[in-house]
Design a protein around this motif. Structure first.
Motif, PDB file in Angstrom:
ATOM      1  N   VAL A 158       0.843  -1.199   0.000  1.00  0.00           N
ATOM      2  CA  VAL A 158       0.000   0.000   0.000  1.00  0.00           C
ATOM      3  C   VAL A 158       0.876   1.245   0.000  1.00  0.00           C
ATOM      4  O   VAL A 158       0.705   2.155  -0.815  1.00  0.00           O
ATOM      5  CB  VAL A 158      -0.937   0.023   1.229  1.00  0.00           C
ATOM      6  CG1 VAL A 158      -1.617   1.376   1.388  1.00  0.00           C
ATOM      7  CG2 VAL A 158      -1.972  -1.091   1.119  1.00  0.00           C
ATOM      8  N   LEU A 159       1.866   1.291   0.897  1.00  0.00           N
ATOM      9  CA  LEU A 159       2.726   2.484   1.000  1.00  0.00           C
ATOM     10  C   LEU A 159       3.424   2.770  -0.318  1.00  0.00           C
ATOM     11  O   LEU A 159       3.446   3.905  -0.789  1.00  0.00           O
ATOM     12  CB  LEU A 159       3.768   2.297   2.104  1.00  0.00           C
ATOM     13  CG  LEU A 159       3.326   2.680   3.491  1.00  0.00           C
ATOM     14  CD1 LEU A 159       4.533   2.839   4.391  1.00  0.00           C
ATOM     15  CD2 LEU A 159       2.544   3.991   3.478  1.00  0.00           C
ATOM     16  N   ARG A 160       3.982   1.727  -0.922  1.00  0.00           N
ATOM     17  CA  ARG A 160       4.729   1.930  -2.168  1.00  0.00           C
ATOM     18  C   ARG A 160       3.794   2.434  -3.272  1.00  0.00           C
ATOM     19  O   ARG A 160       4.153   3.296  -4.063  1.00  0.00           O
ATOM     20  CB  ARG A 160       5.474   0.656  -2.578  1.00  0.00           C
ATOM     21  CG  ARG A 160       6.658   0.432  -1.653  1.00  0.00           C
ATOM     22  CD  ARG A 160       7.643  -0.602  -2.094  1.00  0.00           C
ATOM     23  NE  ARG A 160       8.867  -0.433  -1.330  1.00  0.00           N
ATOM     24  CZ  ARG A 160       9.444  -1.415  -0.619  1.00  0.00           C
ATOM     25  NH1 ARG A 160       8.915  -2.632  -0.603  1.00  0.00           N
ATOM     26  NH2 ARG A 160      10.545  -1.171   0.065  1.00  0.00           N
ATOM     27  N   ALA A 161       2.556   1.922  -3.284  1.00  0.00           N
ATOM     28  CA  ALA A 161       1.605   2.394  -4.303  1.00  0.00           C
ATOM     29  C   ALA A 161       1.239   3.858  -4.041  1.00  0.00           C
ATOM     30  O   ALA A 161       1.197   4.680  -4.958  1.00  0.00           O
ATOM     31  CB  ALA A 161       0.347   1.523  -4.258  1.00  0.00           C
ATOM     32  N   VAL A 162       1.035   4.200  -2.771  1.00  0.00           N
ATOM     33  CA  VAL A 162       0.674   5.580  -2.429  1.00  0.00           C
ATOM     34  C   VAL A 162       1.815   6.523  -2.756  1.00  0.00           C
ATOM     35  O   VAL A 162       1.616   7.559  -3.387  1.00  0.00           O
ATOM     36  CB  VAL A 162       0.306   5.695  -0.932  1.00  0.00           C
ATOM     37  CG1 VAL A 162       0.214   7.143  -0.497  1.00  0.00           C
ATOM     38  CG2 VAL A 162      -1.009   4.987  -0.662  1.00  0.00           C
ATOM     39  N   TYR A 163       3.046   6.128  -2.372  1.00  0.00           N
ATOM     40  CA  TYR A 163       4.212   6.980  -2.652  1.00  0.00           C
ATOM     41  C   TYR A 163       4.338   7.211  -4.152  1.00  0.00           C
ATOM     42  O   TYR A 163       4.558   8.328  -4.600  1.00  0.00           O
ATOM     43  CB  TYR A 163       5.488   6.336  -2.093  1.00  0.00           C
ATOM     44  CG  TYR A 163       5.642   6.462  -0.596  1.00  0.00           C
ATOM     45  CD1 TYR A 163       4.558   6.771   0.234  1.00  0.00           C
ATOM     46  CD2 TYR A 163       6.869   6.242   0.029  1.00  0.00           C
ATOM     47  CE1 TYR A 163       4.698   6.878   1.606  1.00  0.00           C
ATOM     48  CE2 TYR A 163       7.013   6.338   1.410  1.00  0.00           C
ATOM     49  CZ  TYR A 163       5.922   6.663   2.190  1.00  0.00           C
ATOM     50  OH  TYR A 163       6.064   6.768   3.553  1.00  0.00           O
ATOM     51  N   LYS A 164       4.140   6.134  -4.911  1.00  0.00           N
ATOM     52  CA  LYS A 164       4.320   6.223  -6.375  1.00  0.00           C
ATOM     53  C   LYS A 164       3.310   7.206  -6.970  1.00  0.00           C
ATOM     54  O   LYS A 164       3.616   7.969  -7.874  1.00  0.00           O
ATOM     55  CB  LYS A 164       4.133   4.828  -6.979  1.00  0.00           C
ATOM     56  CG  LYS A 164       4.461   4.698  -8.469  1.00  0.00           C
ATOM     57  CD  LYS A 164       4.332   3.239  -8.911  1.00  0.00           C
ATOM     58  CE  LYS A 164       4.450   3.071 -10.407  1.00  0.00           C
ATOM     59  NZ  LYS A 164       5.818   3.214 -10.935  1.00  0.00           N
ATOM     60  N   ARG A 165       2.101   7.213  -6.368  1.00  0.00           N
ATOM     61  CA  ARG A 165       1.048   8.070  -6.921  1.00  0.00           C
ATOM     62  C   ARG A 165       1.139   9.493  -6.353  1.00  0.00           C
ATOM     63  O   ARG A 165       1.033  10.483  -7.073  1.00  0.00           O
ATOM     64  CB  ARG A 165      -0.322   7.458  -6.570  1.00  0.00           C
ATOM     65  CG  ARG A 165      -1.514   8.128  -7.232  1.00  0.00           C
ATOM     66  CD  ARG A 165      -2.826   7.483  -6.807  1.00  0.00           C
ATOM     67  NE  ARG A 165      -3.131   7.725  -5.387  1.00  0.00           N
ATOM     68  CZ  ARG A 165      -3.224   6.765  -4.464  1.00  0.00           C
ATOM     69  NH1 ARG A 165      -3.054   5.487  -4.816  1.00  0.00           N
ATOM     70  NH2 ARG A 165      -3.488   7.063  -3.205  1.00  0.00           N
ATOM     71  N   GLU A 166       1.389   9.586  -5.057  1.00  0.00           N
ATOM     72  CA  GLU A 166       1.266  10.877  -4.365  1.00  0.00           C
ATOM     73  C   GLU A 166       2.469  11.791  -4.532  1.00  0.00           C
ATOM     74  O   GLU A 166       2.312  13.002  -4.633  1.00  0.00           O
ATOM     75  CB  GLU A 166       1.023  10.646  -2.860  1.00  0.00           C
ATOM     76  CG  GLU A 166      -0.339  10.069  -2.542  1.00  0.00           C
ATOM     77  CD  GLU A 166      -1.480  11.017  -2.923  1.00  0.00           C
ATOM     78  OE1 GLU A 166      -2.520  10.525  -3.394  1.00  0.00           O
ATOM     79  OE2 GLU A 166      -1.300  12.245  -2.776  1.00  0.00           O
ATOM     80  N   TYR A 167       3.684  11.230  -4.566  1.00  0.00           N
ATOM     81  CA  TYR A 167       4.837  12.136  -4.601  1.00  0.00           C
ATOM     82  C   TYR A 167       4.930  12.950  -5.903  1.00  0.00           C
ATOM     83  O   TYR A 167       5.140  14.159  -5.857  1.00  0.00           O
ATOM     84  CB  TYR A 167       6.147  11.398  -4.296  1.00  0.00           C
ATOM     85  CG  TYR A 167       6.462  11.418  -2.813  1.00  0.00           C
ATOM     86  CD1 TYR A 167       6.540  10.241  -2.072  1.00  0.00           C
ATOM     87  CD2 TYR A 167       6.642  12.621  -2.141  1.00  0.00           C
ATOM     88  CE1 TYR A 167       6.795  10.278  -0.709  1.00  0.00           C
ATOM     89  CE2 TYR A 167       6.892  12.658  -0.776  1.00  0.00           C
ATOM     90  CZ  TYR A 167       6.966  11.479  -0.075  1.00  0.00           C
ATOM     91  OH  TYR A 167       7.200  11.506   1.276  1.00  0.00           O
TER      92      TYR A 167
END
Ligand SMILES: CC(C)(C)c1cc(CCc2ccccn2)cc(-c2ccc(S(=O)(=O)CCO)cc2)c1
Length: 238
Positions: free
Chosen positions: A207-216
């Protein structure tokens, strides 16, 4: 600020982060994960005690604003909520100096992880850049987690993240012909944004890696667009 108990750490970490930001992405296992025009985002996949703490390094070139302007808007608490959409609440809990503040922030929850807060000092400074042939000064904002007994971590409501972030900006001027006045179209800002956010507690790696990939990428694009928009009608702040 120079006599404040945190000053030695603020000075050391800020200069360490400046050196770290200026290291290339050629070595050290950086992988490009997002690209959008001039913006390139790299990450390293790292875990600490099973928690994702992937360091991030973003490089960007923005025309029409100076490094001083970029850092001014990144640092300023007054405008933070105008551009920073990953944050639900922001408080300045200490003013160490006019260029050094301590923030307490509650971040938006990343489901299914529990909601996080962060407590960090934020320091802005101009660094004369002697060894760069173009001789342009560098501006930096460094954010680094700190503790404050009045705001204990993990007080039952939020999990406290620990973070180190730096925004390093260098201004390049392409002087107009025949000595005309410099206008915004003659300036470009080279940005390096580095961040390491330790979630401070369990959060699903996928989840974190997907969020980071999208959000940053969204985060940096939104911030730079905000600064361009704020500056375009104003005199240039070199
Ligand atoms: C959403 C995402 C972009 C990944 C994200 C998640 C979290 C922490 C929230 C979190 C982390 C891990 C697990 C759950 N929640 C923090 C941040 C974050 C922290 C600091 C800064 S800053 O550059 O210092 C500007 C001041 O706010 C920017 C972004 C970003």
């Amino acid at each position: 600020a120079c006599q404040h108990r945190l000053w030695p750490e603020i000075d050391r970490i800020s200069m360490e982060q400046l050196r770290y930001a200026r290291l290339g992405v050629g070595e050290g296992g950086w992988q490009l994960f997002a690209e959008d025009g001039e913006m390139k985002m790299y990450k390293r996949e790292e875990e600490v005690n099973g928690m994702v703490v992937d360091p991030l390094k973003a490089c960007h070139m923005v025309r029409g604003v100076t490094g001083h302007e970029m850092c001014h808007y990144f640092f300023s608490p007054d405008v933070r909520m105008d551009w920073e959409t990953t944050v639900e609440q922001m408080t300045v809990i200490e003013t160490i100096a006019e260029d050094t503040l301590v923030f307490l922030q509650v971040h938006k929850r990343i489901w299914p992880a529990s909601q996080r807060d962060s407590l960090f000092w934020s320091h802005m400074r101009q660094v004369p850049d002697h060894n760069d042939r173009d001789g342009h000064d560098i501006w930096i904002v460094c954010n680094h987690s700190t503790e404050n007994p009045d705001f204990p971590s993990n007080n039952g409501k939020f999990v406290r993240v620990t973070l180190t972030v730096c925004l390093v900006c260098q201004t390049f001027i392409d002087p107009p012909k025949d000595g005309a006045q410099i206008v915004r179209d003659n300036i470009t800002c080279k940005i390096t944004y580095c961040s390491v956010v330790n979630p401070g507690g369990w959060a699903p790696a996928s989840v974190l890696r997907a969020v980071y990939k999208r959000e940053y990428p969204k985060f940096l694009k939104r911030f730079t667009a905000y600064v361009i928009d704020q500056c375009k009608e104003k005199p240039i702040m070199f």
